[in-house]
Design a protein around this motif. Structure first.
Motif, PDB file in Angstrom:
ATOM      1  N   GLY A 240       0.798  -1.227   0.000  1.00  0.00           N
ATOM      2  CA  GLY A 240       0.000   0.000   0.000  1.00  0.00           C
ATOM      3  C   GLY A 240       0.824   1.267   0.000  1.00  0.00           C
ATOM      4  O   GLY A 240       0.336   2.332  -0.396  1.00  0.00           O
ATOM      5  N   ILE A 241       2.085   1.193   0.431  1.00  0.00           N
ATOM      6  CA  ILE A 241       2.939   2.375   0.415  1.00  0.00           C
ATOM      7  C   ILE A 241       3.107   2.901  -1.007  1.00  0.00           C
ATOM      8  O   ILE A 241       3.332   4.101  -1.227  1.00  0.00           O
ATOM      9  CB  ILE A 241       4.320   2.059   1.050  1.00  0.00           C
ATOM     10  CG1 ILE A 241       5.060   3.344   1.442  1.00  0.00           C
ATOM     11  CG2 ILE A 241       5.167   1.190   0.140  1.00  0.00           C
ATOM     12  CD1 ILE A 241       4.454   4.058   2.622  1.00  0.00           C
ATOM     13  N   ALA A 242       2.964   2.038  -2.002  1.00  0.00           N
ATOM     14  CA  ALA A 242       3.108   2.450  -3.402  1.00  0.00           C
ATOM     15  C   ALA A 242       1.935   3.295  -3.880  1.00  0.00           C
ATOM     16  O   ALA A 242       2.005   3.911  -4.947  1.00  0.00           O
ATOM     17  CB  ALA A 242       3.243   1.215  -4.297  1.00  0.00           C
ATOM     18  N   LEU A 243       0.855   3.350  -3.095  1.00  0.00           N
ATOM     19  CA  LEU A 243      -0.302   4.166  -3.459  1.00  0.00           C
ATOM     20  C   LEU A 243      -0.153   5.613  -3.014  1.00  0.00           C
ATOM     21  O   LEU A 243      -0.946   6.468  -3.405  1.00  0.00           O
ATOM     22  CB  LEU A 243      -1.579   3.597  -2.822  1.00  0.00           C
ATOM     23  CG  LEU A 243      -1.918   2.134  -3.113  1.00  0.00           C
ATOM     24  CD1 LEU A 243      -3.235   1.774  -2.431  1.00  0.00           C
ATOM     25  CD2 LEU A 243      -1.982   1.860  -4.604  1.00  0.00           C
ATOM     26  N   LEU A 244       0.857   5.895  -2.186  1.00  0.00           N
ATOM     27  CA  LEU A 244       0.962   7.198  -1.544  1.00  0.00           C
ATOM     28  C   LEU A 244       1.919   8.139  -2.273  1.00  0.00           C
ATOM     29  O   LEU A 244       2.924   7.714  -2.833  1.00  0.00           O
ATOM     30  CB  LEU A 244       1.437   7.039  -0.104  1.00  0.00           C
ATOM     31  CG  LEU A 244       0.672   6.062   0.795  1.00  0.00           C
ATOM     32  CD1 LEU A 244       1.202   6.147   2.222  1.00  0.00           C
ATOM     33  CD2 LEU A 244      -0.820   6.307   0.747  1.00  0.00           C
ATOM     34  N   ASP A 245       1.572   9.425  -2.221  1.00  0.00           N
ATOM     35  CA  ASP A 245       2.499  10.471  -2.642  1.00  0.00           C
ATOM     36  C   ASP A 245       3.286  10.995  -1.454  1.00  0.00           C
ATOM     37  O   ASP A 245       4.448  11.369  -1.588  1.00  0.00           O
ATOM     38  CB  ASP A 245       1.736  11.636  -3.294  1.00  0.00           C
ATOM     39  CG  ASP A 245       1.640  11.485  -4.805  1.00  0.00           C
ATOM     40  OD1 ASP A 245       2.429  10.718  -5.376  1.00  0.00           O
ATOM     41  OD2 ASP A 245       0.772  12.131  -5.417  1.00  0.00           O
ATOM     42  N   ALA A 246       2.637  11.049  -0.278  1.00  0.00           N
ATOM     43  CA  ALA A 246       3.313  11.575   0.902  1.00  0.00           C
ATOM     44  C   ALA A 246       2.531  11.202   2.146  1.00  0.00           C
ATOM     45  O   ALA A 246       1.326  10.947   2.094  1.00  0.00           O
ATOM     46  CB  ALA A 246       3.442  13.094   0.814  1.00  0.00           C
ATOM     47  N   LEU A 247       3.254  11.158   3.271  1.00  0.00           N
ATOM     48  CA  LEU A 247       2.594  11.061   4.578  1.00  0.00           C
ATOM     49  C   LEU A 247       3.393  11.886   5.570  1.00  0.00           C
ATOM     50  O   LEU A 247       4.609  11.979   5.482  1.00  0.00           O
ATOM     51  CB  LEU A 247       2.425   9.611   5.039  1.00  0.00           C
ATOM     52  CG  LEU A 247       3.633   8.733   5.338  1.00  0.00           C
ATOM     53  CD1 LEU A 247       4.128   8.948   6.765  1.00  0.00           C
ATOM     54  CD2 LEU A 247       3.275   7.274   5.145  1.00  0.00           C
ATOM     55  N   THR A 248       2.672  12.506   6.506  1.00  0.00           N
ATOM     56  CA  THR A 248       3.296  13.384   7.475  1.00  0.00           C
ATOM     57  C   THR A 248       2.831  13.009   8.875  1.00  0.00           C
ATOM     58  O   THR A 248       1.622  12.971   9.139  1.00  0.00           O
ATOM     59  CB  THR A 248       2.921  14.859   7.207  1.00  0.00           C
ATOM     60  OG1 THR A 248       3.280  15.204   5.869  1.00  0.00           O
ATOM     61  CG2 THR A 248       3.646  15.781   8.176  1.00  0.00           C
ATOM     62  N   SER A 249       3.793  12.716   9.763  1.00  0.00           N
ATOM     63  CA  SER A 249       3.464  12.384  11.140  1.00  0.00           C
ATOM     64  C   SER A 249       4.717  12.424  11.990  1.00  0.00           C
ATOM     65  O   SER A 249       5.811  12.173  11.493  1.00  0.00           O
ATOM     66  CB  SER A 249       2.837  10.988  11.241  1.00  0.00           C
ATOM     67  OG  SER A 249       2.606  10.632  12.593  1.00  0.00           O
ATOM     68  N   ASP A 250       4.551  12.744  13.281  1.00  0.00           N
ATOM     69  CA  ASP A 250       5.686  12.658  14.202  1.00  0.00           C
ATOM     70  C   ASP A 250       5.698  11.316  14.928  1.00  0.00           C
ATOM     71  O   ASP A 250       6.500  11.097  15.830  1.00  0.00           O
ATOM     72  CB  ASP A 250       5.678  13.815  15.203  1.00  0.00           C
ATOM     73  CG  ASP A 250       4.398  13.884  16.016  1.00  0.00           C
ATOM     74  OD1 ASP A 250       3.546  12.976  15.874  1.00  0.00           O
ATOM     75  OD2 ASP A 250       4.230  14.850  16.787  1.00  0.00           O
ATOM     76  N   ASP A 251       4.786  10.396  14.539  1.00  0.00           N
ATOM     77  CA  ASP A 251       4.702   9.070  15.164  1.00  0.00           C
ATOM     78  C   ASP A 251       4.179   8.099  14.099  1.00  0.00           C
ATOM     79  O   ASP A 251       3.022   7.691  14.122  1.00  0.00           O
ATOM     80  CB  ASP A 251       3.763   9.136  16.371  1.00  0.00           C
ATOM     81  CG  ASP A 251       3.980   7.988  17.354  1.00  0.00           C
ATOM     82  OD1 ASP A 251       4.601   6.981  16.954  1.00  0.00           O
ATOM     83  OD2 ASP A 251       3.514   8.093  18.497  1.00  0.00           O
ATOM     84  N   PRO A 252       5.030   7.738  13.125  1.00  0.00           N
ATOM     85  CA  PRO A 252       4.566   7.084  11.902  1.00  0.00           C
ATOM     86  C   PRO A 252       3.881   5.735  12.059  1.00  0.00           C
ATOM     87  O   PRO A 252       3.083   5.353  11.219  1.00  0.00           O
ATOM     88  CB  PRO A 252       5.826   6.969  11.046  1.00  0.00           C
ATOM     89  CG  PRO A 252       6.968   7.118  12.000  1.00  0.00           C
ATOM     90  CD  PRO A 252       6.481   8.013  13.085  1.00  0.00           C
ATOM     91  N   THR A 253       4.177   4.969  13.133  1.00  0.00           N
ATOM     92  CA  THR A 253       3.486   3.677  13.267  1.00  0.00           C
ATOM     93  C   THR A 253       2.004   3.853  13.573  1.00  0.00           C
ATOM     94  O   THR A 253       1.243   2.884  13.519  1.00  0.00           O
ATOM     95  CB  THR A 253       4.118   2.797  14.364  1.00  0.00           C
ATOM     96  OG1 THR A 253       4.026   3.466  15.627  1.00  0.00           O
ATOM     97  CG2 THR A 253       5.567   2.467  14.042  1.00  0.00           C
ATOM     98  N   ALA A 254       1.590   5.084  13.875  1.00  0.00           N
ATOM     99  CA  ALA A 254       0.166   5.353  14.083  1.00  0.00           C
ATOM    100  C   ALA A 254      -0.649   4.957  12.858  1.00  0.00           C
ATOM    101  O   ALA A 254      -1.794   4.507  12.976  1.00  0.00           O
ATOM    102  CB  ALA A 254      -0.066   6.829  14.406  1.00  0.00           C
ATOM    103  N   LEU A 255      -0.055   5.101  11.678  1.00  0.00           N
ATOM    104  CA  LEU A 255      -0.780   4.776  10.453  1.00  0.00           C
ATOM    105  C   LEU A 255      -1.088   3.286  10.357  1.00  0.00           C
ATOM    106  O   LEU A 255      -2.086   2.886   9.764  1.00  0.00           O
ATOM    107  CB  LEU A 255       0.031   5.237   9.228  1.00  0.00           C
ATOM    108  CG  LEU A 255      -0.669   5.147   7.874  1.00  0.00           C
ATOM    109  CD1 LEU A 255      -1.989   5.918   7.873  1.00  0.00           C
ATOM    110  CD2 LEU A 255       0.233   5.659   6.765  1.00  0.00           C
TER     111      LEU A 255
END
Length: 202
Positions: free
Chosen positions: A167-182
């Protein structure tokens, strides 16, 4: 030395108030012994409740429901609610609904709100917070959506994509200070709460 003093120094049992395999895998990274218990909580949104508030309320409710059954344990509850246009997205459950969700999300930015709560009924400890991850999907045509869904079948994932997988290939960007939250559990915030509760971590 009094037995009561020794008992206070022994680590409390740690319980993950969830049967999600994604949260279980994430919590396992901390190398702490824990068990999982399914929280019996109605996840129906309240009238006018925002996705942010829903994720926070359900994380608290799950932690407190399990803590009530295991008052001496430290319990982690969590809930994730994706939001687009101010509306929550649920787990699709089927290929057709996942297709609809990805069509709606295509080329757009959305928020994934992940609530986390740590509670202990015996001590009255309770901390809860929400970590929001901003996600922007690339523009997806129906062929790309179909290829992805057939390859990964993310029908048990709210938002119809597994960012820890293909699914990471579907993304253009993600923004977070705690990435495992996704993925389903914000580990940085969870560690902070556990330390405050007295758990020894690296």
């Amino acid at each position: 030395m009094p037995d009561s003093f020794i008992a206070e120094r022994l680590p409390r049992a740690l319980i993950l108030g969830s049967t999600s395999r994604y949260r279980r895998e994430l919590l396992s990274r901390l190398q702490l012994p824990f068990e999982t218990v399914s929280p019996e909580v109605d996840e129906t949104p309240l009238p006018g409740e925002t996705p942010y508030d829903l994720s926070l309320r359900l994380a608290r409710a799950k932690a407190q429901a399990v803590a009530k059954l295991h008052p001496g344990a430290l319990v982690i509850g969590s809930d994730q609610v994706p939001e687009i246009d101010g509306q929550p997205l649920s787990k699709p459950g089927t290929h057709e609904r996942a297709t609809e969700q990805l069509r709606l999300m295509s080329g757009r930015q959305m928020n994934f709100h992940t609530g986390v709560c740590v509670a202990c009924a015996e001590t009255g400890f309770l901390q809860a917070d929400v970590v929001t991850v901003q996600v922007r999907l690339r523009t997806l045509d129906d062929a790309a959506i179909e290829r992805y869904l057939r390859a990964e079948q993310p029908y048990d994932c709210a938002g119809s994509a597994k960012s820890e997988g293909l699914g990471i290939a579907l993304l253009d960007a993600l923004t977070s200070d705690d990435p495992t939250a996704l993925v389903g559990l914000p580990l940085i915030r969870t560690c902070q709460m556990l330390r405050t509760a007295g758990v020894v971590l690296p």
